[in-house]
Scaffold this motif. Structure first.
Motif, PDB file in Angstrom:
ATOM      1  N   VAL A 288      13.755   3.980  -8.903  1.00 40.67           N
ATOM      2  CA  VAL A 288      12.393   3.590  -9.264  1.00 40.67           C
ATOM      3  C   VAL A 288      11.861   2.554  -8.274  1.00 40.67           C
ATOM      4  O   VAL A 288      12.552   1.583  -7.950  1.00 40.67           O
ATOM      5  N   ILE A 289      10.619   2.740  -7.844  1.00 40.92           N
ATOM      6  CA  ILE A 289       9.885   1.744  -7.062  1.00 40.92           C
ATOM      7  C   ILE A 289       8.728   1.243  -7.922  1.00 40.92           C
ATOM      8  O   ILE A 289       8.031   2.034  -8.566  1.00 40.92           O
TER       9      ILE A 289
ATOM     10  N   HIS B 277       5.242  12.700  -3.885  1.00 36.35           N
ATOM     11  CA  HIS B 277       6.257  12.535  -2.844  1.00 36.35           C
ATOM     12  C   HIS B 277       7.540  11.938  -3.428  1.00 36.35           C
ATOM     13  O   HIS B 277       8.650  12.396  -3.132  1.00 36.35           O
ATOM     14  N   LEU B 278       7.391  10.923  -4.283  1.00 36.94           N
ATOM     15  CA  LEU B 278       8.562  10.335  -4.929  1.00 36.94           C
ATOM     16  C   LEU B 278       9.235  11.345  -5.855  1.00 36.94           C
ATOM     17  O   LEU B 278      10.468  11.457  -5.900  1.00 36.94           O
TER      18      LEU B 278
ATOM     19  N   ASP C 135       0.853  -1.186   0.000  1.00 31.25           N
ATOM     20  CA  ASP C 135       0.000   0.000   0.000  1.00 31.25           C
ATOM     21  C   ASP C 135       0.886   1.231   0.000  1.00 31.25           C
ATOM     22  O   ASP C 135       2.121   1.134  -0.087  1.00 31.25           O
ATOM     23  N   GLU C 136       0.241   2.398   0.106  1.00 37.13           N
ATOM     24  CA  GLU C 136       1.000   3.643   0.066  1.00 37.13           C
ATOM     25  C   GLU C 136       2.004   3.732   1.212  1.00 37.13           C
ATOM     26  O   GLU C 136       3.116   4.241   1.042  1.00 37.13           O
ATOM     27  N   GLU C 137       1.631   3.248   2.365  1.00 33.02           N
ATOM     28  CA  GLU C 137       2.538   3.301   3.509  1.00 33.02           C
ATOM     29  C   GLU C 137       3.752   2.413   3.269  1.00 33.02           C
ATOM     30  O   GLU C 137       4.877   2.779   3.636  1.00 33.02           O
TER      31      GLU C 137
ATOM     32  N   ASP D 133      10.795   3.653   0.245  1.00 34.51           N
ATOM     33  CA  ASP D 133      11.471   4.862  -0.210  1.00 34.51           C
ATOM     34  C   ASP D 133      12.351   5.445   0.895  1.00 34.51           C
ATOM     35  O   ASP D 133      13.527   5.779   0.680  1.00 34.51           O
ATOM     36  N   ALA D 134      11.815   5.537   2.098  1.00 30.28           N
ATOM     37  CA  ALA D 134      12.562   6.126   3.218  1.00 30.28           C
ATOM     38  C   ALA D 134      13.763   5.275   3.602  1.00 30.28           C
ATOM     39  O   ALA D 134      14.827   5.810   3.970  1.00 30.28           O
ATOM     40  N   ASN D 135      13.621   3.966   3.511  1.00 26.73           N
ATOM     41  CA  ASN D 135      14.724   3.091   3.913  1.00 26.73           C
ATOM     42  C   ASN D 135      15.916   3.195   2.966  1.00 26.73           C
ATOM     43  O   ASN D 135      17.063   3.030   3.404  1.00 26.73           O
ATOM     44  N   PHE D 136      15.671   3.432   1.696  1.00 26.82           N
ATOM     45  CA  PHE D 136      16.808   3.653   0.801  1.00 26.82           C
ATOM     46  C   PHE D 136      17.616   4.860   1.263  1.00 26.82           C
ATOM     47  O   PHE D 136      18.856   4.840   1.263  1.00 26.82           O
TER      48      PHE D 136
END
Length: 943
Positions: free
Chosen positions: A428-429, A458-459, A408-410, A416-419
């Motif tokens: 890219v995700i 956000h990305l 999901d979005e979370e 994204d944050a962990n990278f």
């Protein structure tokens, strides 16, 4: 998998639901379940293939009617071929083409209905150059073009031998395996004497045509076999209202021992001889967790083969989109053929030869012969025909993170944050099928992704992109806009009775748009607009899966061959094109949504000749096994040799759970392959790099960072590929064509002409043997240690090490600042690594543009050449204008110096002395901060 209401009747629905339950057991299995080969045909289960492979050698019934041949006004040689057994005449056209190519086409002279000829693959219809007949007698015709190519057309049996400056290169039908099944009406058997023929009308037997009446009694009727008109595989019946229409021909490559290409197969780079039951098959199929070392069909088909020896490289392109088989055998050339025209025999010893036999279910014989003579020439010739590769946007050659599925979005936000938290670059995700509303593509699950626009924004704010999956099957639901529009406009493929074809795939009951139609492709492309694809943004791109096409309840998990496309063509005629057309539509949709300004990125699983014009492909459903890691090299090299350079394999393996050693080694390999994406099955454990042990995470982070440092080098290679057709990832023999030790080599490869990569693919290995060809040194990119060729050396390969070596004589550009993604590196400075050859010289190049738009087509780019010679490093423009960069030259590293200079000067608008240092026993010179703009002319002088 949720079931939704469909338009099927109740009995069909019950059957389909049972089918889906069974398929769920097959397809949604525990990772590690091997492919069920019983779902796929063998050659012995294919009627047309049996008829071709059972042809006896040396008994060809085909004869060239020599007095019918002439050179027409357009320069093409045309005439007829007679089947002496049944009296059927075929037409033969032989085209001499510019740039050392020949094309020939064989078709029925008077077909009952037109036979399918592949459209949209050739970027232009090549212009013929004129043949000149040198000699003609009762047995043969000798004709030549101005480019030095000569053909000897022999009458009985029909045969063509092609020579290049008196050297025999190709032999056509030398074993007499040609077979061209003419169209006919079905003969009535004893059982159906009183029944009307196929189509409802009673017809007479068609008499053999075009021969003199007095010869009719000598002609033979071709035996009728049941599978000519109807064929059953498992529970599926293929009805063939037009009867048999297969074609086949044999080709020999005299003087050659190695052939390559014809992907996609999980097999060796150098193609192996085939046995009677294992020809190479080209028929796009959805194969879960494919086996290795097999010739069975996979997701893509490119009917292009290359042959190579020390003297030359040649190519053969069989332009046919139907199911195709290729037999390969090793032989010894017939020396009498060498002397038939020129009394020319090459040496006293036996001449090796590769014999091949190509046969397809329908269409015509349309073949291109490419005369090279170099490997680079052959790929240039092939991509002149089928299109140069597209120039991908910069972000797409960086690192991609995917799995089935991010929840999901979370979940996306956390990934994204962990990278960023772990200082690992990522561009890219990806989201797989679970992000949609019930597998309805171009939609979102409103519970899991309630605000996709906010997620994408956000990305984008961090410079990152997203890719969502878009498959060709359309859920049959009148409340789904894609289905309703397709149904209302009659955009879907049909069954023979004219009704809409229904198959089953991820959403359940599905229809399939007829992407062979341009209006359907245009419609699909328009649905990718931001207005239509709700929640999309400019940083959202597409992934085309299941486009072979995959039909879970179809024969061989694909579409029935008797399904009807535009203009009445059957699916059997167009099968291998379907995925290409779908890829084409999605790439065009991305271009249109930007008003034609932005380059697309679309990944496709299915492919065909010409796919290189539209996007990237990957090798499908591999497994987390050492064998699959090892197999990725030859698979990718083979696809690159077939003109498709933007290629990759799922890092870590799609199925199963890799241990940390395997995952680490796979990241190291993927960092040096053109398309770099990690992906995993829904049933696997999460395996993002930060979930591993600290030492494994560090190694993977370093591998990804190494990829980002080399992005300028990769981008330059892709630019060059878009101009020449050469793949960035190349077999060793392409760069060292005269070194026979490289001809079967597949465990190491070249990136361009500069870097040699030897990925580790054996469990527990901490060293490996690397062959270094040529006479110049090779430098370890980490230690700068020099290896001298030609020789094999044992090199270190600890777990944190991937063996990569820069060739003496090359210059490699890098950007070494660590950033979270490629878009943040635009203005970063460059480092040039100069590896000197034995003569103390080197050269390289650098291509720069904005990384995303089509402005480069208006010359808005920078293309520089770097040369080092006589102790001077110079930068000069090769082409390009109207583009400026803020990037500057931060460092120059020169490896292999014979002596240390006393001073180093930058000569630009003024002369400036530069600081420098030496290391590694004074063999490596590092020049610091020249500070000059990388896009300007300048010279660095050592004295």
């Amino acid at each position: 998998m949720a079931k939704r209401k469909s338009t099927c009747n109740n009995s069909n629905m019950a059957f389909m639901q049972l089918s889906m339950i069974g398929l769920a057991l097959v397809l949604l299995f525990e990772p590690g379940h091997a492919v069920d080969k019983s779902n796929f045909k063998t050659v012995d289960q294919c009627g047309f293939a049996r008829r071709h492979k059972d042809i006896p050698e040396g008994q060809s019934p085909y004869a060239a009617v020599l007095d019918s041949f002439h050179i027409e006004a357009d320069g093409v040689m045309r005439g007829n071929i007679l089947n002496t057994k049944n009296g059927i005449l075929l037409s033969l056209e032989v085209f001499g083409l510019e740039d050392r190519m020949v094309r020939f086409k064989v078709n029925e002279l008077s077909p009952i209905r037109p036979r399918y000829e592949v459209p949209d693959v050739l970027v232009v219809e090549p212009t013929p150059i004129r043949w000149k007949i040198n000699k003609q007698d009762s047995t043969s015709i000798e004709a030549a073009t101005s480019s030095g190519i000569t053909v000897l057309l022999s009458s009985e049996p029909f045969r063509m031998d092609f020579y290049d400056n008196k050297q025999l290169v190709f032999s056509i039908n030398p074993r007499g395996l040609m077979k061209f099944e003419h169209q006919r009406e079905r003969r009535k058997s004893v059982e159906d004497q009183d029944q009307p023929a196929e189509g409802g009308e009673e017809v007479d037997n068609v008499e053999p045509a075009v021969v003199e009446e007095q010869e009719q009694e000598e002609l033979e009727e071709e035996p009728e076999e049941p599978d000519m008109w109807e064929e059953t595989f498992k529970s599926h019946t293929d009805r063939k209202p037009y009867g048999p229409s297969s074609i086949g021909l044999d080709f020999s490559f005299p003087g050659f021992e190695h052939v390559y290409g014809i992907p996609e197969h999980a097999d060796s780079l150098a193609l192996k001889p085939t046995g009677p039951s294992d020809p190479y098959r080209l028929y796009n199929l959805d194969v879960f967790e494919y086996d290795l070392d097999k010739r069975m069909a996979l997701y893509g088909s490119v009917p292009f083969m290359q042959a190579h020896n020390k003297e030359r490289t040649v190519g053969l392109f069989w332009l046919n989109a139907a199911e195709t088989y290729i037999d390969i055998s090793s032989n010894t050339a017939d020396k009498s053929v060498f002397g038939r025209m020129f009394d020319y025999v090459k040496g006293e010893s036996d001449v090796p030869q590769v014999d091949t036999h190509w046969y397809s279910e329908s269409g015509i014989i349309d073949t291109f012969l490419l005369f090279g003579p170099s490997p680079m020439d052959v790929l240039s010739q092939y991509t002149d025909l089928t299109g140069k590769p597209f120039l991908p946007p910069l972000f797409s050659i960086a690192y991609h993170q995917c799995r089935w599925n991010y929840n999901d979005e979370e979940d996306v936000k956390q990934v994204d944050a962990n990278f960023d938290e772990h200082d690992i670059p990522c561009d890219v995700i990806w989201l797989d099928i679970e992000h949609t509303d019930g597998k309805r593509y171009l939609t979102w699950d409103n519970h899991k992704f309630p605000d996709p626009g906010r997620m994408l924004d956000h990305l984008a704010a961090k410079g990152r992109k997203m890719v969502t999956i878009v498959d060709p099957h359309v859920h049959r639901d009148n409340n789904y806009h894609m289905y309703k529009e397709g149904k209302d406009n009659d955009y879907f493929v049909h069954k023979q009775d004219g009704s809409e074809y229904e198959g089953w795939c991820w959403p359940g009951s599905s229809s399939y748009p007829d992407f062979t139609r341009k209006d359907v492709r245009d419609w699909w492309a328009s649905r990718l607009s931001h207005d239509s694809y709700q929640g999309s943004r400019p940083n959202l791109f597409n992934w085309n899966d299941m486009n072979e096409p995959s039909v879970f309840n179809g024969p061989e998990v694909t579409m029935h061959k008797d399904v009807v496309h535009a203009d009445g063509w059957e699916h059997r005629d167009v099968h291998n094109l379907y995925g290409l057309y779908f890829h084409m539509a999605n790439a065009e949709g991305q271009i249109q949504r930007s008003g034609g300004t932005e380059r697309p990125f679309t990944l496709s699983r299915a492919f065909y000749s010409g796919t290189q014009r539209y996007g990237a492909i990957w090798t499908g459903d591999n497994a987390a096994e050492w064998g699959h890691l090892k197999a990725s090299n030859p698979m990718l090299l083979s696809i690159g040799l077939a003109g498709i350079p933007f290629i990759g394999a799922d890092v870590g393996g799609f199925f199963k759970n890799p241990d940390e050693e395997l995952l680490t080694r796979w990241y190291q390999a993927g960092a040096y392959q053109p398309f770099f994406r990690a992906h995993a099955h829904i049933d696997t454990k999460r395996r993002e790099p930060w979930l591993l042990q600290p030492e494994s995470k560090l190694i993977i982070r370093n591998a990804i960072r190494a990829r980002y440092a080399l992005l300028p080098f990769w981008y330059t290679l892709f630019h060059n590929s878009s101009q020449t057709g050469l793949p960035p990832m190349r077999p060793m023999w392409m760069e060292f064509p005269k070194d026979a030790d490289t001809f079967s080599m597949e465990d190491q490869y070249m990136l361009g002409n500069a870097l040699l990569v030897s990925p580790i693919s054996d469990q527990g290995s901490r060293a490996t043997s690397v062959y270094f060809p040529g006479n110049d040194p090779w430098f370890d990119v980490d230690t700068f240690f020099a290896y001298q060729g030609p020789a094999t050396h044992n090199v270190n390969a600890d777990l944190d090490k991937i063996p990569v070596f820069q060739h003496g004589g090359s210059i490699v550009p890098r950007k070494e600042r660590v950033r979270r993604c490629s878009s943040l590196t635009v203005d970063d400075p460059y480092t040039l690594t100069v590896a000197l050859n034995n003569a103390g010289s080197a050269n390289g190049d650098l291509y720069i543009d904005d990384g995303h738009s089509f402005d480069y087509k208006q010359q808005k780019y920078i293309y520089r050449q770097f040369t080092f010679s006589a102790n001077k490093l110079e930068s000069r423009a090769l082409s390009g204008a109207g583009f400026e960069t803020n990037s500057w030259l931060e460092r120059v590293v020169i490896i292999g110096l014979k002596s240390v200079p006393k001073k180093v000067e930058l000569i630009s608008q003024t002369i400036t002395q530069l600081s420098f240092s030496t290391s590694h026993n004074r063999q490596v010179l590092t020049i610091r901060k020249p500070g000059v703009n990388i896009g300007q002319d300048w010279t660095i002088r050592l004295s």
